[in-house]
Design a protein around this motif. Structure first.
Motif, PDB file in Angstrom:
ATOM      1  N   SER A   1       1.630   3.342   7.251  1.00 30.52           N
ATOM      2  CA  SER A   1       1.122   2.019   6.260  1.00 30.52           C
ATOM      3  C   SER A   1       1.906   0.897   6.770  1.00 30.52           C
ATOM      4  O   SER A   1       2.689   0.422   5.962  1.00 30.52           O
ATOM      5  CB  SER A   1       1.375   2.363   4.936  1.00 30.52           C
TER       6      SER A   1
ATOM      7  N   ALA B   1      -7.031   7.029   5.546  1.00 33.39           N
ATOM      8  CA  ALA B   1      -7.164   7.060   4.531  1.00 33.39           C
ATOM      9  C   ALA B   1      -8.386   6.079   3.644  1.00 33.39           C
ATOM     10  O   ALA B   1      -8.209   4.963   3.210  1.00 33.39           O
ATOM     11  CB  ALA B   1      -5.607   6.656   3.644  1.00 33.39           C
TER      12      ALA B   1
ATOM     13  N   ILE C   1       2.011   9.281   6.651  1.00 28.32           N
ATOM     14  CA  ILE C   1       1.047   8.186   6.115  1.00 28.32           C
ATOM     15  C   ILE C   1       1.487   7.174   7.166  1.00 28.32           C
ATOM     16  O   ILE C   1       2.696   6.723   7.088  1.00 28.32           O
ATOM     17  CB  ILE C   1       1.172   7.870   4.780  1.00 28.32           C
TER      18      ILE C   1
ATOM     19  N   GLU D   1      -3.446   4.242   7.113  1.00 28.20           N
ATOM     20  CA  GLU D   1      -4.262   3.471   6.374  1.00 28.20           C
ATOM     21  C   GLU D   1      -5.378   2.631   7.238  1.00 28.20           C
ATOM     22  O   GLU D   1      -5.173   2.735   8.456  1.00 28.20           O
ATOM     23  CB  GLU D   1      -3.268   2.312   5.921  1.00 28.20           C
ATOM     24  N   THR D   2      -6.252   2.261   6.362  1.00 27.31           N
ATOM     25  CA  THR D   2      -7.196   1.373   6.949  1.00 27.31           C
ATOM     26  C   THR D   2      -7.084   0.100   7.668  1.00 27.31           C
ATOM     27  O   THR D   2      -6.176  -0.602   6.951  1.00 27.31           O
ATOM     28  CB  THR D   2      -8.776   1.489   6.195  1.00 27.31           C
TER      29      THR D   2
ATOM     30  N   THR E   1      -0.166  -0.306  13.660  1.00 28.57           N
ATOM     31  CA  THR E   1      -0.754   1.219  13.657  1.00 28.57           C
ATOM     32  C   THR E   1      -0.682   1.847  14.606  1.00 28.57           C
ATOM     33  O   THR E   1      -0.270   3.109  14.621  1.00 28.57           O
ATOM     34  CB  THR E   1      -1.757   1.046  12.675  1.00 28.57           C
TER      35      THR E   1
ATOM     36  N   ARG F   1       0.763  -1.082  -0.049  1.00 30.70           N
ATOM     37  CA  ARG F   1      -0.082  -0.277  -0.200  1.00 30.70           C
ATOM     38  C   ARG F   1       0.824   1.192  -0.055  1.00 30.70           C
ATOM     39  O   ARG F   1       0.477   2.391  -0.544  1.00 30.70           O
ATOM     40  CB  ARG F   1      -0.890   0.119   1.111  1.00 30.70           C
ATOM     41  N   SER F   2       2.093   1.137   0.573  1.00 35.22           N
ATOM     42  CA  SER F   2       3.062   2.275   0.555  1.00 35.22           C
ATOM     43  C   SER F   2       3.398   2.597  -1.024  1.00 35.22           C
ATOM     44  O   SER F   2       3.580   3.850  -1.323  1.00 35.22           O
ATOM     45  CB  SER F   2       4.139   1.832   1.285  1.00 35.22           C
TER      46      SER F   2
END
Length: 357
Positions: free
Chosen positions: A71, A120, A69, A94-95, A77, A13-14
């Motif tokens: 990620s 995000a 961010i 991130e989710t 997290t 995702r990054s």
């Protein structure tokens, strides 16, 4: 104004964020990426073309970004978010922002009051969904009463359902069931499988009762990638409905009519403007314009780029936050209830949480 952001984590995702920033370098810049080892940092710097370091201190030595961010894996997290907020940095998680309900509550208790965390969750910003939300906002189908999403999974789908219904933090009752059936799975994130043998796949169906408004969730394993399972969305209102790109409502007391959400997509057939989404129109009115015209980005990339740019404006104090932590906590809490109800076969009640106050 160029949005400058940094990233903690170097997973798949990054790469999305780095790639999007490289696509619109006049509007976004990656100041640096944090990874765990020096060898990985060297690899990232070489392959991604951005500075890479192993600590937050080293990251900030490169210059203070508008926001950072996070990620990293779900379990990590919350700790990374707390660290960054403790340094008075703006954060885009991130989710989901935490893996479970207790983790969500603990994270909110520690950082919620700071107002320094956005998430995000980009699906409401995808062009098609943004256009549908605008049609709903205009009252074209009356008051929205139910939303069915068969597209993406769990918290992303819940975000769409809540956004289209106009539901905030109301209590909900979730009823979910799982059904297993054979399905060929030709394409996965790793590529084409070249396997035509049907294998067991689980479809999860859930009803989310918000007390007068309903959400319906329908997702099959790997539905994002499997070309044998299409996506659909149905938004029903007191005076009409939207089914994918078709809007039905009354023109007068005896005349039901339908209209289409029409995309202007260039670069098809003999159009030589380049492959690009320009806008989406409805009944002769443009209801969505691509904020990154000329980039040739996919719908998902447009949505991610939009939330990154909006987060930059928020972090600089120029705009409200695009998706506050409280919203994402509510999405994931309901998603967890879907999983629990599907697993146990019992209804699961979602009550009012601290982030709703």
């Amino acid at each position: 104004m160029t949005t400058t952001f940094a990233i903690v984590g170097t997973g798949w995702r990054s790469r999305f964020f780095v790639r999007i920033a490289a696509t619109v370098p006049d509007r976004m810049r990656v100041s640096g990426v944090v990874t765990r080892t020096s060898s990985r940092a060297e690899q990232v710097a070489s392959e991604w073309g951005v500075p890479a370091v192993t600590t937050i201190d080293d990251l900030l030595a490169l210059g203070r970004p508008d926001f950072v961010i996070v990620s990293v894996p779900w379990a990590a997290t919350p700790a990374v978010t707390r660290d960054l907020v403790g340094r008075d940095l703006a954060v885009l998680d991130e989710t989901p922002p935490a893996p479970d309900a207790d983790g969500l509550r603990a994270l909110w208790s520690d950082v919620g009051a700071t107002g320094r965390v956005q998430v995000a969750e980009q699906y409401r910003l995808m062009p098609g969904h943004a256009a549908r939300m605008e049609v709903v906002r205009r009252g074209t189908i009356g008051d929205p009463t139910s939303v069915q999403v068969s597209s993406t999974h769990l918290y992303h789908a819940v975000s769409l359902i809540r956004g289209l219904l106009g539901v905030a933090y109301e209590p909900a009752t979730v009823t979910a069931r799982g059904f297993v059936a054979p399905l060929v799975d030709p394409l996965t994130p790793d590529g084409w499988t070249h396997d035509a043998v049907p294998r067991p796949a689980t479809t999860t169906l859930a009803a989310i009762d918000f007390g007068g408004r309903m959400g319906f969730y329908d997702f099959t394993d790997n539905q994002w990638w499997n070309p044998l399972r299409t996506r659909r969305i149905v938004i029903r209102g007191s005076a009409g409905e939207i089914v994918d790109e078709t809007v039905v409502r009354m023109h007068d007391p005896t005349t039901p009519i339908s209209s289409e959400l029409s995309r202007r997509q260039t670069g098809i057939d003999l159009n030589l403007e380049g492959l690009d989404l320009k806008h989406i129109s409805f009944d002769g009115d443009v209801i969505y314009r691509n904020p990154f015209v000329g980039s040739g980005m996919s719908d998902d990339d447009i949505a991610v780029a939009a939330i990154v740019e909006a987060t930059g404006a928020w972090a600089r104090g120029d705009a409200p936050g695009p998706y506050p932590l409280a919203q994402a906590c509510q999405d994931h809490l309901i998603a967890l209830a879907i999983e629990e109800s599907g697993r146990t076969g019992a209804d699961v009640a979602v009550g009012r949480e601290p982030w709703a106050d």
